[in-house]
Scaffold this motif. Structure first.
Motif, PDB file in Angstrom:
ATOM      1  N   THR A  66       0.818  -1.208   0.000  1.00 20.67           N
ATOM      2  CA  THR A  66       0.000   0.000   0.000  1.00 20.67           C
ATOM      3  C   THR A  66       0.852   1.259   0.000  1.00 20.67           C
ATOM      4  OG1 THR A  66      -1.642  -1.241   1.274  1.00 20.67           O
ATOM      5  CG2 THR A  66      -1.967   1.116   1.096  1.00 20.67           C
ATOM      6  N   ASN A  69       1.318   1.864  -3.545  1.00 21.81           N
ATOM      7  CA  ASN A  69       0.077   2.336  -4.168  1.00 21.81           C
ATOM      8  C   ASN A  69      -0.174   3.813  -3.877  1.00 21.81           C
ATOM      9  OD1 ASN A  69      -0.476  -0.243  -5.162  1.00 21.81           O
ATOM     10  ND2 ASN A  69      -1.620  -0.841  -3.335  1.00 21.81           N
ATOM     11  N   THR A  79      -8.333   9.649  -4.030  1.00 20.81           N
ATOM     12  CA  THR A  79      -7.890   8.265  -4.234  1.00 20.81           C
ATOM     13  C   THR A  79      -7.138   7.756  -3.015  1.00 20.81           C
ATOM     14  OG1 THR A  79      -7.689   8.669  -6.620  1.00 20.81           O
ATOM     15  CG2 THR A  79      -6.593   6.717  -5.741  1.00 20.81           C
ATOM     16  N   ARG A  82      -9.517   6.952  -0.263  1.00 23.14           N
ATOM     17  CA  ARG A  82     -10.225   5.708  -0.531  1.00 23.14           C
ATOM     18  C   ARG A  82      -9.358   4.493  -0.207  1.00 23.14           C
ATOM     19  NH1 ARG A  82     -11.278   6.586  -5.462  1.00 23.14           N
ATOM     20  NH2 ARG A  82      -9.962   4.982  -6.434  1.00 23.14           N
ATOM     21  N   ILE A  83      -8.074   4.569  -0.554  1.00 23.76           N
ATOM     22  CA  ILE A  83      -7.140   3.471  -0.272  1.00 23.76           C
ATOM     23  C   ILE A  83      -6.966   3.308   1.232  1.00 23.76           C
ATOM     24  CG2 ILE A  83      -4.725   2.734  -0.446  1.00 23.76           C
ATOM     25  CD1 ILE A  83      -4.630   4.039  -3.207  1.00 23.76           C
ATOM     26  N   SER A  86     -10.029   1.722   2.824  1.00 27.58           N
ATOM     27  CA  SER A  86     -10.129   0.300   2.508  1.00 27.58           C
ATOM     28  C   SER A  86      -9.156  -0.519   3.346  1.00 27.58           C
ATOM     29  CB  SER A  86      -9.854   0.072   1.014  1.00 27.58           C
ATOM     30  OG  SER A  86     -10.830   0.702   0.209  1.00 27.58           O
ATOM     31  N   SER A 206     -14.419  -4.031  -4.265  1.00 29.11           N
ATOM     32  CA  SER A 206     -13.468  -4.381  -5.329  1.00 29.11           C
ATOM     33  C   SER A 206     -12.058  -3.888  -4.988  1.00 29.11           C
ATOM     34  CB  SER A 206     -13.917  -3.790  -6.665  1.00 29.11           C
ATOM     35  OG  SER A 206     -14.021  -2.365  -6.578  1.00 29.11           O
ATOM     36  N   GLU A 207     -11.976  -2.710  -4.352  1.00 26.64           N
ATOM     37  CA  GLU A 207     -10.676  -2.168  -3.991  1.00 26.64           C
ATOM     38  C   GLU A 207     -10.072  -2.938  -2.812  1.00 26.64           C
ATOM     39  OE1 GLU A 207      -8.721   2.072  -4.341  1.00 26.64           O
ATOM     40  OE2 GLU A 207     -10.490   2.086  -3.078  1.00 26.64           O
ATOM     41  N   PHE A 210      -8.621  -6.026  -4.211  1.00 22.51           N
ATOM     42  CA  PHE A 210      -7.397  -5.706  -4.955  1.00 22.51           C
ATOM     43  C   PHE A 210      -6.229  -5.474  -4.010  1.00 22.51           C
ATOM     44  CE2 PHE A 210      -4.523  -2.294  -6.321  1.00 22.51           C
ATOM     45  CZ  PHE A 210      -3.927  -2.908  -7.408  1.00 22.51           C
ATOM     46  N   LEU A 211      -6.462  -4.727  -2.941  1.00 14.93           N
ATOM     47  CA  LEU A 211      -5.404  -4.421  -1.978  1.00 14.93           C
ATOM     48  C   LEU A 211      -4.920  -5.679  -1.266  1.00 14.93           C
ATOM     49  CD1 LEU A 211      -6.819  -1.121  -0.412  1.00 14.93           C
ATOM     50  CD2 LEU A 211      -4.836  -1.329  -1.919  1.00 14.93           C
TER      51      LEU A 211
END
Length: 218
Positions: A66, A69, A79, A82-83, A86, A206-207, A210-211
């Motif tokens: 992360t 990312n 963004t 949001r990361i 999550s 979905s995120e 993915f993470l």
């Protein structure tokens, strides 16, 4: 900030962080070995080592994956928010799973069952520590914040332990000291993130997947 100056600044604070970890640790553990019996000092060491497994589960691979990312999208505040949201939500789920696994193990191992409160408090501290959002500050290349909160947390933990732990009768204050120190550090970092404009929101499934997939190898 010039890239060379940023690298120098972050390297400088990384050295301070490394030094403080060793130096402050050298203050606490010799003191505990003097005021606690061999059995209880060993219990502290066992608890910290055992609970490290759960901290690793909760931290997953986010501290590496992360970080990368966030570094790639750090100019987009939405963004990044949001990361971060999550990751924090995922850590909450992993924390619940860890507690359930711990309770199952505690019923099977007498060492943990007979010292349940002490070991469980160390688990609480591990959960708090795992929630420290270092991945965010590494991603935006801000080591100063990590260093400040780490020094504050360790110093506060040591101060509380030295003030309250005088014998085996005060053993419970050892994990409590760590919890208070790390909880203070967590609050400090969350406040700093909010000041940076980070807003916590409902995670996108979905995120999250993915993470988790991205951090699995780490």
């Amino acid at each position: 900030m010039d890239s060379n100056k940023r690298v120098f600044k972050n390297t400088f604070f990384l050295y301070i962080l490394t030094f403080s970890n060793y130096f402050l640790g050298l203050l606490l553990y010799p003191y505990l070995s003097r005021v606690l019996s061999v059995e209880n000092f060993g219990l502290v060491g066992f608890s910290m080592s055992f609970i490290m497994i759960f901290q690793m589960i909760i931290e997953y691979g986010f501290s590496i994956s992360t970080t990368a990312n966030i570094s790639e999208v750090r100019e987009s505040l939405g963004t990044v928010s949001r990361i971060v949201s999550s990751v924090m939500w995922t850590k909450a789920v992993l924390s619940v799973i860890s507690v359930i696994i711990f309770l199952v193990i505690a019923t099977a191992l007498s060492m943990i069952r007979n010292n349940f409160l002490i070991v469980f408090l160390f688990l609480i501290d591990a959960i708090v520590k795992a929630f420290l959002p270092d991945f965010y500050f590494r991603g935006i290349e801000e080591m100063k914040t990590i260093t400040i909160r780490a020094v504050i947390a360790k110093s506060l933990s040591i101060l509380i332990a030295i003030l309250f732990v005088k014998s085996d009768h005060e053993l419970i204050f050892v994990p409590i000291a760590f919890i208070i120190g790390d909880l203070t550090a967590l609050i400090i970092t969350l406040v700093m993130m909010i000041k940076d404009g980070i807003r916590f929101s409902k995670p996108v499934k979905s995120e999250v997947f993915f993470l988790m997939k991205d951090g699995f190898l780490f």
